[in-house]
Scaffold this active site. Sequence first.
Site, PDB file in Angstrom:
ATOM      1  N   HIS A   1      21.561 -55.010 -52.295  1.00  0.00           N
ATOM      2  CA  HIS A   1      22.509 -54.914 -53.413  1.00  0.00           C
ATOM      3  C   HIS A   1      23.720 -54.131 -52.964  1.00  0.00           C
ATOM      4  CE1 HIS A   1      19.472 -51.755 -53.621  1.00  0.00           C
ATOM      5  NE2 HIS A   1      20.427 -50.934 -54.019  1.00  0.00           N
TER       6      HIS A   1
ATOM      7  N   GLY B   1      19.237 -43.670 -48.845  1.00  0.00           N
ATOM      8  CA  GLY B   1      19.211 -43.585 -50.297  1.00  0.00           C
ATOM      9  C   GLY B   1      18.823 -44.875 -50.997  1.00  0.00           C
ATOM     10  N   GLN B   2      18.255 -45.825 -50.241  1.00  0.00           N
ATOM     11  CA  GLN B   2      17.863 -47.103 -50.870  1.00  0.00           C
ATOM     12  C   GLN B   2      16.575 -46.933 -51.660  1.00  0.00           C
ATOM     13  OE1 GLN B   2      17.260 -50.380 -48.127  1.00  0.00           O
ATOM     14  NE2 GLN B   2      17.055 -51.863 -49.793  1.00  0.00           N
TER      15      GLN B   2
ATOM     16  N   ASN C   1      23.206 -49.035 -49.648  1.00  0.00           N
ATOM     17  CA  ASN C   1      22.296 -48.034 -49.103  1.00  0.00           C
ATOM     18  C   ASN C   1      21.184 -48.730 -48.339  1.00  0.00           C
ATOM     19  OD1 ASN C   1      23.801 -46.055 -50.447  1.00  0.00           O
ATOM     20  ND2 ASN C   1      22.588 -46.290 -52.314  1.00  0.00           N
TER      21      ASN C   1
ATOM     22  N   ASP D   1      24.463 -51.769 -63.431  1.00  0.00           N
ATOM     23  CA  ASP D   1      23.384 -50.854 -63.062  1.00  0.00           C
ATOM     24  C   ASP D   1      22.816 -50.222 -64.332  1.00  0.00           C
ATOM     25  OD1 ASP D   1      22.668 -49.218 -60.160  1.00  0.00           O
ATOM     26  OD2 ASP D   1      22.011 -48.326 -62.053  1.00  0.00           O
TER      27      ASP D   1
ATOM     28  N   HIS E   1      26.644 -51.868 -54.429  1.00  0.00           N
ATOM     29  CA  HIS E   1      27.142 -51.124 -55.581  1.00  0.00           C
ATOM     30  C   HIS E   1      28.663 -51.289 -55.667  1.00  0.00           C
ATOM     31  CE1 HIS E   1      23.484 -48.507 -56.160  1.00  0.00           C
ATOM     32  NE2 HIS E   1      23.323 -48.760 -54.874  1.00  0.00           N
TER      33      HIS E   1
HETATM   34  P1  AMP Z   1      19.771 -48.011 -54.385  1.00  0.00           P
HETATM   35  O1  AMP Z   1      19.377 -46.605 -54.683  1.00  0.00           O
HETATM   36  O2  AMP Z   1      20.975 -48.150 -53.547  1.00  0.00           O
HETATM   37  O3  AMP Z   1      18.584 -48.808 -53.876  1.00  0.00           O
HETATM   38  O4  AMP Z   1      20.209 -48.619 -55.766  1.00  0.00           O
HETATM   39  C1  AMP Z   1      19.315 -49.200 -56.666  1.00  0.00           C
HETATM   40  C2  AMP Z   1      20.029 -49.220 -57.987  1.00  0.00           C
HETATM   41  O5  AMP Z   1      19.354 -50.130 -58.836  1.00  0.00           O
HETATM   42  C3  AMP Z   1      20.043 -47.881 -58.707  1.00  0.00           C
HETATM   43  O6  AMP Z   1      21.395 -47.494 -58.934  1.00  0.00           O
HETATM   44  C4  AMP Z   1      19.277 -48.158 -60.001  1.00  0.00           C
HETATM   45  O7  AMP Z   1      19.815 -47.469 -61.108  1.00  0.00           O
HETATM   46  C5  AMP Z   1      19.423 -49.654 -60.134  1.00  0.00           C
HETATM   47  N1  AMP Z   1      18.391 -50.333 -60.889  1.00  0.00           N
HETATM   48  C6  AMP Z   1      17.053 -50.183 -60.764  1.00  0.00           C
HETATM   49  N2  AMP Z   1      16.408 -50.994 -61.596  1.00  0.00           N
HETATM   50  C7  AMP Z   1      17.360 -51.700 -62.265  1.00  0.00           C
HETATM   51  C8  AMP Z   1      17.324 -52.708 -63.267  1.00  0.00           C
HETATM   52  N3  AMP Z   1      16.172 -53.167 -63.759  1.00  0.00           N
HETATM   53  N4  AMP Z   1      18.508 -53.200 -63.723  1.00  0.00           N
HETATM   54  C9  AMP Z   1      19.666 -52.736 -63.237  1.00  0.00           C
HETATM   55  N5  AMP Z   1      19.763 -51.795 -62.287  1.00  0.00           N
HETATM   56  C10 AMP Z   1      18.622 -51.277 -61.809  1.00  0.00           C
END
Ligand code: AMP
Length: 114
Positions: free
Chosen positions: A100, A93-94, A87, A30, A102
């Site tokens: 994805h 919280g998505q 999420n 991340d 986590h």
């Molecule tokens: P969510 O909030 O569950 O949708 O998680 C999305 C996650 O993607 C967040 O923790 C961001 O920090 C991460 N994220 C967004 N853009 C990137 C990227 N380019 N490379 C790696 N992680 C990312």
Amino acid sequence: SMSCIFCKIVAGEIPADILYQDDDVMCFRDVAPQAPTHLLVIPKKHIGSIVELEQSDTEIAGKILVTATKMAVQDGVSESGYRVAMNCGDEGGQTVGHIHMHVLGGRQMGWPPG
Ligand code: AMP
């Protein structure tokens, strides 16, 4: 999807710290880690959200979880403990519209998550 940031990582169009990939899934760090280990496991196929999962996605959904386990072991958090989370939607919280999982570890997690 052309505008999806995680599809762009899959396509190699934007950089990521990729730890693992095969034909179906990819794992990368991340970009804004919330714990010493903060990995994301994604399907290479674009699926917008877990609420869109269908019966035909059963295999890929399971593979995401099994890959998360392998990555937790590889990143050294499996014995101390870790959390996986997916999420879904605004109140879930998505923030990125591509499934994805986590993988968070390396510190004490709280419950419930915020
Ligand atoms: P969510 O909030 O569950 O949708 O998680 C999305 C996650 O993607 C967040 O923790 C961001 O920090 C991460 N994220 C967004 N853009 C990137 C990227 N380019 N490379 C790696 N992680 C990312």
